[in-house]
Design an enzyme around this catalytic site. Structure first.
Site, mmCIF file in Angstrom:
data_model
loop_
_atom_site.group_PDB
_atom_site.id
_atom_site.type_symbol
_atom_site.label_atom_id
_atom_site.label_comp_id
_atom_site.label_asym_id
_atom_site.label_seq_id
_atom_site.Cartn_x
_atom_site.Cartn_y
_atom_site.Cartn_z
ATOM 1 N N GLY A 16 -69.164 0.979 -3.853
ATOM 2 C CA GLY A 16 -68.021 -0.274 -3.746
ATOM 3 C C GLY A 16 -67.009 -0.208 -4.837
ATOM 4 O O GLY A 16 -66.557 0.807 -5.188
ATOM 5 N N ASN A 38 -74.327 3.985 1.235
ATOM 6 C CA ASN A 38 -73.987 3.192 0.170
ATOM 7 C C ASN A 38 -75.405 2.942 -0.867
ATOM 8 O O ASN A 38 -76.384 3.593 -0.474
ATOM 9 C CB ASN A 38 -73.487 1.787 0.544
ATOM 10 C CG ASN A 38 -74.532 1.092 1.121
ATOM 11 O OD1 ASN A 38 -75.962 1.131 1.075
ATOM 12 N ND2 ASN A 38 -74.122 0.302 1.879
ATOM 13 N N ASP A 87 -65.979 -6.821 17.382
ATOM 14 C CA ASP A 87 -66.362 -7.448 16.222
ATOM 15 C C ASP A 87 -65.988 -9.173 16.407
ATOM 16 O O ASP A 87 -64.925 -9.354 16.764
ATOM 17 C CB ASP A 87 -65.915 -6.995 15.070
ATOM 18 C CG ASP A 87 -66.387 -5.759 14.472
ATOM 19 O OD1 ASP A 87 -67.432 -5.202 15.170
ATOM 20 O OD2 ASP A 87 -65.944 -5.120 13.467
ATOM 21 N N GLU A 109 -75.607 4.034 14.695
ATOM 22 C CA GLU A 109 -75.676 2.658 15.659
ATOM 23 C C GLU A 109 -75.853 3.341 16.853
ATOM 24 O O GLU A 109 -75.623 2.684 18.107
ATOM 25 C CB GLU A 109 -74.473 1.918 15.417
ATOM 26 C CG GLU A 109 -74.467 0.861 14.252
ATOM 27 C CD GLU A 109 -73.146 0.246 13.990
ATOM 28 O OE1 GLU A 109 -73.324 -0.635 13.315
ATOM 29 O OE2 GLU A 109 -72.121 0.549 14.847
ATOM 30 N N ASP A 121 -66.438 2.817 6.483
ATOM 31 C CA ASP A 121 -66.030 3.916 7.744
ATOM 32 C C ASP A 121 -64.965 4.492 7.322
ATOM 33 O O ASP A 121 -64.705 5.659 7.924
ATOM 34 C CB ASP A 121 -65.807 2.901 8.801
ATOM 35 C CG ASP A 121 -67.164 2.276 9.391
ATOM 36 O OD1 ASP A 121 -68.278 2.842 9.248
ATOM 37 O OD2 ASP A 121 -67.173 0.873 9.998
HETATM 38 O O1 RIB Z 1 -68.946 -0.901 9.224
HETATM 39 C C1 RIB Z 1 -68.463 -1.880 9.874
HETATM 40 C C2 RIB Z 1 -68.967 -2.180 11.448
HETATM 41 O O2 RIB Z 1 -70.237 -2.225 11.346
HETATM 42 C C3 RIB Z 1 -68.167 -3.277 12.226
HETATM 43 O O3 RIB Z 1 -66.880 -3.214 12.635
HETATM 44 C C4 RIB Z 1 -69.394 -3.509 13.084
HETATM 45 O O4 RIB Z 1 -68.822 -3.344 14.647
HETATM 46 C C5 RIB Z 1 -70.649 -2.661 12.555
HETATM 47 O O5 RIB Z 1 -70.696 -1.667 13.503
#
Ligand code: RIB
Length: 295
Positions: A210, A185, A15, A141, A240
């Site tokens: 949230g 969400n 990040d 992802e 996460d």
């Molecule tokens: O959910 C947060 C994450 O989303 C970040 O750490 C970034 O890498 C994206 O994948």
């Protein structure tokens, strides 16, 4: 108690985080006031969240053969995530996320790089660890055909799956139904499932809202668990943390409501520090927080 085995299949990103006083609009340049590189990626974040809460966590994913990849592997090892199923991709960049932080909110661009190599074939090479898991955690992802493949594999093998549909991508109704729980969400829920999700999906949905908490259906009725009143520093990774914690609690045999409550508290702690993984609590810290704040 035997430690639960949680397998996370997902992304690893570095990040690149810039804090600013305003988000730039199109064509505009703004000056940032702080920059940091910190480990992230939804898959890696969920793995760290679950490991800090005491599960045996296997991560299935990929990094590039570059310096970011090395840093991410070391960070995960330091967090006791079992890394034997994370292999580097030759001549490929590690995934990166460009994150702009402003006013306790964020905007994120993910460039997947090596995450695109978490293919069906790669899953088959690492299938054994999936088959010994108490629960599997997925996000979006990595390539969508891989996600659909894992859902089918787990469904056939009777392994519960929590699918965090972030970032939002549409799957077939059949694939959604194969997940045990879906944890969007509010925005993702509206985009993917609309205002009135089908009755087959309704009982799978756990919607994170949230500071307003979490809503979910159980035995035909809508339930809500309120959010915690805490001052956010950085909300990146809150979802996460929620998913990692919920997976641990479910794998330990907690009821759905208790697992959501546990995860909600973990997410409240996570947003009080900078970085996706910076505020993820240990088991001891989370239990202390719950004891101190619940009458
Ligand atoms: O959910 C947060 C994450 O989303 C970040 O750490 C970034 O890498 C994206 O994948």
């Amino acid at each position: 108690m035997k430690k639960p085995i949680v397998t996370v299949i997902g992304s690893l990103n570095m990040d690149l985080v810039t804090q600013t006083n305003s988000f730039p609009v199109q064509g505009e340049t703004v000056i940032g006031n702080h920059f940091m590189t910190v480990p992230g990626g939804k898959g890696a974040n969920q793995a760290v969240a679950a490991a800090r809460l005491g599960a045996d966590v296997h991560l299935i994913g990929r990094v590039g053969d570059d310096a970011f990849g090395e840093v991410l592997l070391k960070n995960l090892t330091d967090n006791r995530v079992i890394m034997s199923n994370v292999e580097p991709v030759t001549d490929c960049a590690t995934g990166v996320a460009t994150i702009i932080l402003h006013d306790h909110d964020n905007r994120i661009i993910v460039t997947p790089g090596a995450n695109n190599y978490v293919t069906k074939e790669y899953i088959l090479q690492h299938e054994n660890v999936i088959l010994i898991s108490d629960i599997v955690l997925l996000q979006m992802e990595i390539p969508l055909p891989t996600i659909e493949f894992v859902l089918e594999l787990c469904d056939t093998s009777g392994i519960p799956v929590v699918l965090n549909p972030a970032p939002a991508h549409q799957l077939s109704e059949e694939s959604w139904q194969r997940a045990t729980y879906l944890t969007p969400n509010e925005t993702e829920k509206e985009l993917l499932f609309g205002k009135e999700p089908s009755r087959y999906l309704r009982e799978k949905l756990i919607v994170t809202e949230g500071k307003h908490g979490v809503s979910f259906f159980e035995s035909g009725s809508l339930n809500r668990i309120d959010g915690w009143s805490v001052t956010p520093v950085d909300t990146t990774g809150a979802g996460d943390t929620f998913n990692g914690a919920m997976a641990v609690a479910l794998a330990e045999g907690k009821s759905l409501a208790a697992a959501i409550s546990f995860a909600n508290a973990a997410a409240a702690l996570s947003i009080q520090k900078l970085g996706a993984q910076g505020g993820m609590p240990t088991r001891q810290a989370l239990e202390q927080f719950i004891t101190d704040n619940c009458p």
